[in-house]
Design an enzyme around this catalytic site. Structure first.
Site, PDB file in Angstrom:
ATOM      1  N   GLU A 328       0.849  -1.133   0.246  1.00 47.26           N
ATOM      2  CA  GLU A 328       0.046   0.127  -0.004  1.00 47.26           C
ATOM      3  C   GLU A 328       0.672   1.287  -0.016  1.00 47.26           C
ATOM      4  O   GLU A 328       0.361   2.195  -0.510  1.00 47.26           O
ATOM      5  CB  GLU A 328      -0.863   0.086   1.188  1.00 47.26           C
ATOM      6  CG  GLU A 328      -2.310   0.901   1.058  1.00 47.26           C
ATOM      7  CD  GLU A 328      -3.462   0.639   1.967  1.00 47.26           C
ATOM      8  OE1 GLU A 328      -4.503   0.436   1.761  1.00 47.26           O
ATOM      9  OE2 GLU A 328      -2.996   0.523   3.134  1.00 47.26           O
ATOM     10  N   HIS A 357       6.911 -27.403   2.410  1.00 48.80           N
ATOM     11  CA  HIS A 357       6.286 -28.301   1.750  1.00 48.80           C
ATOM     12  C   HIS A 357       5.171 -27.809   0.731  1.00 48.80           C
ATOM     13  O   HIS A 357       4.321 -28.337   0.632  1.00 48.80           O
ATOM     14  CB  HIS A 357       5.659 -28.969   2.928  1.00 48.80           C
ATOM     15  CG  HIS A 357       6.741 -29.523   3.771  1.00 48.80           C
ATOM     16  ND1 HIS A 357       7.168 -30.866   3.732  1.00 48.80           N
ATOM     17  CD2 HIS A 357       7.382 -28.991   4.830  1.00 48.80           C
ATOM     18  CE1 HIS A 357       8.353 -30.984   4.450  1.00 48.80           C
ATOM     19  NE2 HIS A 357       8.192 -29.900   5.466  1.00 48.80           N
ATOM     20  N   LYS A 461     -13.439   1.357  -4.282  1.00 47.83           N
ATOM     21  CA  LYS A 461     -14.551   1.935  -3.233  1.00 47.83           C
ATOM     22  C   LYS A 461     -15.450   2.556  -4.178  1.00 47.83           C
ATOM     23  O   LYS A 461     -17.023   2.053  -3.797  1.00 47.83           O
ATOM     24  CB  LYS A 461     -13.932   2.943  -2.372  1.00 47.83           C
ATOM     25  CG  LYS A 461     -13.301   2.213  -1.327  1.00 47.83           C
ATOM     26  CD  LYS A 461     -12.978   3.196  -0.109  1.00 47.83           C
ATOM     27  CE  LYS A 461     -11.632   2.764   0.754  1.00 47.83           C
ATOM     28  NZ  LYS A 461     -11.206   3.548   1.661  1.00 47.83           N
TER      29      LYS A 461
HETATM   30  O1  LIG Z   1      -9.140   2.872   9.536  1.00 49.25           O
HETATM   31  P1  LIG Z   1     -10.052   3.235   8.266  1.00 49.25           P
HETATM   32  O2  LIG Z   1     -10.165   4.608   7.964  1.00 49.25           O
HETATM   33  O3  LIG Z   1     -11.194   2.548   8.622  1.00 49.25           O
HETATM   34  O4  LIG Z   1      -9.404   2.504   7.055  1.00 49.25           O
HETATM   35  C1  LIG Z   1      -9.125   1.245   7.011  1.00 49.25           C
HETATM   36  C2  LIG Z   1      -8.131   0.698   5.797  1.00 49.25           C
HETATM   37  O5  LIG Z   1      -8.594   1.235   4.679  1.00 49.25           O
HETATM   38  C3  LIG Z   1      -7.599   2.020   3.894  1.00 49.25           C
HETATM   39  O6  LIG Z   1      -7.622   3.181   3.813  1.00 49.25           O
HETATM   40  C4  LIG Z   1      -7.408   1.693   2.771  1.00 49.25           C
HETATM   41  O7  LIG Z   1      -7.806   0.329   2.285  1.00 49.25           O
HETATM   42  C5  LIG Z   1      -6.285   1.485   4.636  1.00 49.25           C
HETATM   43  O8  LIG Z   1      -5.246   2.330   4.526  1.00 49.25           O
HETATM   44  C6  LIG Z   1      -6.807   1.657   6.024  1.00 49.25           C
HETATM   45  O9  LIG Z   1      -5.835   0.840   6.780  1.00 49.25           O
END
Ligand SMILES: O=P(O)(O)OC[C@H]1O[C@](O)(CO)[C@@H](O)[C@@H]1O
EC number: 5.3.1.9
Length: 528
Positions: A328, A357, A461
């Site tokens: 990330e 394995h 998203k």
């Molecule tokens: O803590 P939040 O804002 O719910 O985000 C959860 C996760 O989603 C992200 O923003 C993106 O997947 C991560 O970087 C983060 O850890």
């Protein structure tokens, strides 16, 4: 002849080992990069970039806007040494740490009780990504064998996964403390998990609010919800801590403390590694050595995958944790100057010797597109030794398999790094996390990317939000007469393939009827 050749190989390995083995005896750590096939001139050719990386890190730790896209400071190093933080943040960092530890102590002492007047016996963490992986790693690696509270996670929006956990909790949900963790306070998976948890408490006649704690940004949706519902308490998350580096904020410390982890030792381990890797020159700097090895193995383009192989069951989640931290942070389309670079390093792994394995066969004989990071733990076990055959313990075998695999890979020109710690403890887990956090930061400067944002996550998203909206329209459009995906698509101005997936999902979950045809295009969907 053969003997002579193998002797000279052995002695050149030994020479190289002595040259590229760095240890920090005062914290029981070492790094061996001798089995990486870099040229020693790397330190000279990369000298300007190395200096740039050190300078950028110095500025970051001093409070620069090191995450330029989001206009934010990057302060995870301050969480374990608040004296480094801008003056106005220090009291809040220390105060929040104390508050999480005090809360856990009060739960253990029975000063904070479940609504039925009994002591809490379980914790349920609701969170995802950085808001779950850190607490999961800590729970797996360093909690006592019989922690004061058992722990479960809702780290997805999979209803079946959540149902299984609720079923396992049974009536003990009455003495379960739920931590809802979300920095943004708006992540849908976590929102859904919270609602599912609320429903599970309600189904047992319990008031969720009396069992709930929030860890979130001030003023977030979750924060407002927790205030409105009168939850037990709230702990802050700050915009200058990234989710994937939040395990030493309240995100990680509250669950760890509830689990009986020595949180201050955990932070001390990271602080100690910070000290070692902040100012040492590159050749002695474990974090810079890691970054340089990633750079040389992958030619600064991530051409080689990082296989993380800890030889210790407790560290099984470390590879998954590093997968988020590295991918990330480094997996970026653009560099800091706006050029398209498509950077990143793929990370996978599980644990040794188990993986020997499974996929290690390919590592030795197949495509050479990786380097291994072995993690060796010196101490075999806490309990008295047991010999599985005369003179040898299970721990001797574990060490033998690590060394054997390292040698077998090297024999075929496959590169590896070996990191060693004395044991798996709060302190050593802290130092390993600190090491990789700084290595990621240094590497990001070497390849000129912003390690502290994650713009790519937003695309998925947004697409999911559109999918859900259109699925609602498909549901409303269904009637008694069966419609095909093409007909649904044309009617709603939705892509036919999407319409087919939406209608199929509705049918699989009792919200639509399907009359299957010979092909997907001939399937007909109607209302139930
Ligand atoms: O803590 P939040 O804002 O719910 O985000 C959860 C996760 O989603 C992200 O923003 C993106 O997947 C991560 O970087 C983060 O850890």
């Amino acid at each position: 002849m053969l003997l002579r050749r193998s002797m000279s190989t052995t002695s050149s390995h030994w020479d190289r080992f002595q040259k590229f083995f760095v240890r920090y005896p005062q914290i029981g750590f070492s790094i061996d990069i001798s089995r990486m096939s870099f040229e020693e001139s790397l330190f000279e050719t990369q000298a300007p970039a190395i200096e740039k990386a050190f300078a950028a890190m110095k500025e970051l730790e001093a409070g620069a806007i090191a995450n330029p896209d989001e206009g934010r400071m990057v302060g995870h190093y301050w969480l374990r040494n608040s004296s480094l933080a801008p003056a106005e943040l220090r009291a809040e960092i220390d105060g929040t740490l104390d508050a999480t530890l005090d809360f856990a102590a009060d739960v253990h002492a029975g000063k904070i009780l479940a609504a039925n007047g009994q002591k809490f016996t379980r914790v349920l963490v609701v969170g995802i990504g950085g808001s779950a992986l850190g607490p999961q790693l800590v729970a797996q690696a360093i909690t006592p064998a019989n922690p004061p509270l058992a722990i479960d996670f809702f780290d997805n929006t999979d209803p079946d996964g959540m149902d299984r956990i609720v079923a396992q909790m049974g009536d003990e949900i009455a003495t379960t403390l739920t931590l809802v963790i979300s920095k943004s306070g708006g992540t849908k998976e976590t929102r859904n998990g919270m609602l599912e948890a609320e429903a599970a408490y309600k189904a047992k006649g319990l008031e969720f609010a009396k069992h709930a704690v929030a860890v979130t940004g001030l003023g977030s949706e979750l924060d407002k919800h927790a205030i409105a519902q009168g939850w037990l308490t709230r702990f802050p998350m700050w915009d200058w801590v990234g989710g994937r580096t939040s395990v030493m904020s309240a995100v990680g410390t509250i669950a760890a403390a509830l689990q009986g982890v020595d949180v201050r030792q955990f932070l001390a381990g990271a602080a100690a590694m910070d000290e070692e890797t902040r100012t040492r020159p590159a050749r002695e700097n474990a974090a810079m050595l890691l970054a340089l090895m990633w750079f040389s193995a992958g030619k600064g383009k991530g051409a080689k995958d990082m296989v993380v192989l800890p030889y210790k069951d407790r560290l099984v989640l470390f590879s998954k944790y590093l997968q988020q931290l590295v991918m990330e942070s480094l997996g970026k389309e653009h560099d800091l100057d706006g050029n398209v670079v498509n950077q990143g390093i793929a990370v996978y792994g599980n644990k040794g010797s188990t993986d020997q394995h499974a996929y290690v066969q390919q590592l030795r004989d197949g495509v050479n597109n990786f380097f291994v990071t072995f993690i060796q733990v010196a101490k075999a076990r806490d309990t008295a030794g047991f010999e599985v055959e005369p003179g040898f313990t299970s721990g001797d075998y574990l060490q033998g398999f690590l060394r054997g695999t390292r040698a077998a890979l090297a024999e075929k020109g496959r590169e590896s790094i070996t990191l060693s710690v004395e044991e798996v403890s709060a302190f050593t887990l802290g130092l390993l996390i600190g090491l990789f956090e700084r290595a990621v930061g240094y590497y990001a400067t070497l390849v000129n990317v912003n390690a502290y944002h994650q713009p790519g996550v937003e695309a998925g998203k947004k697409a999911a939000t559109t999918f859900l909206k259109q699925m609602g329209e498909v549901l409303s459009a269904l009637s008694g007469a069966g419609l095909t995906a093409d007909e649904l698509g044309a009617k709603l101005n939705v892509d036919a393939e999407d319409a087919w997936h939406m209608a199929s999902h509705l049918a699989a979950n009792g919200k639509a009827k399907i009359v299957p045809g010979e092909t997907p295009a001939a399937d007909r969907f109607s209302a139930v």
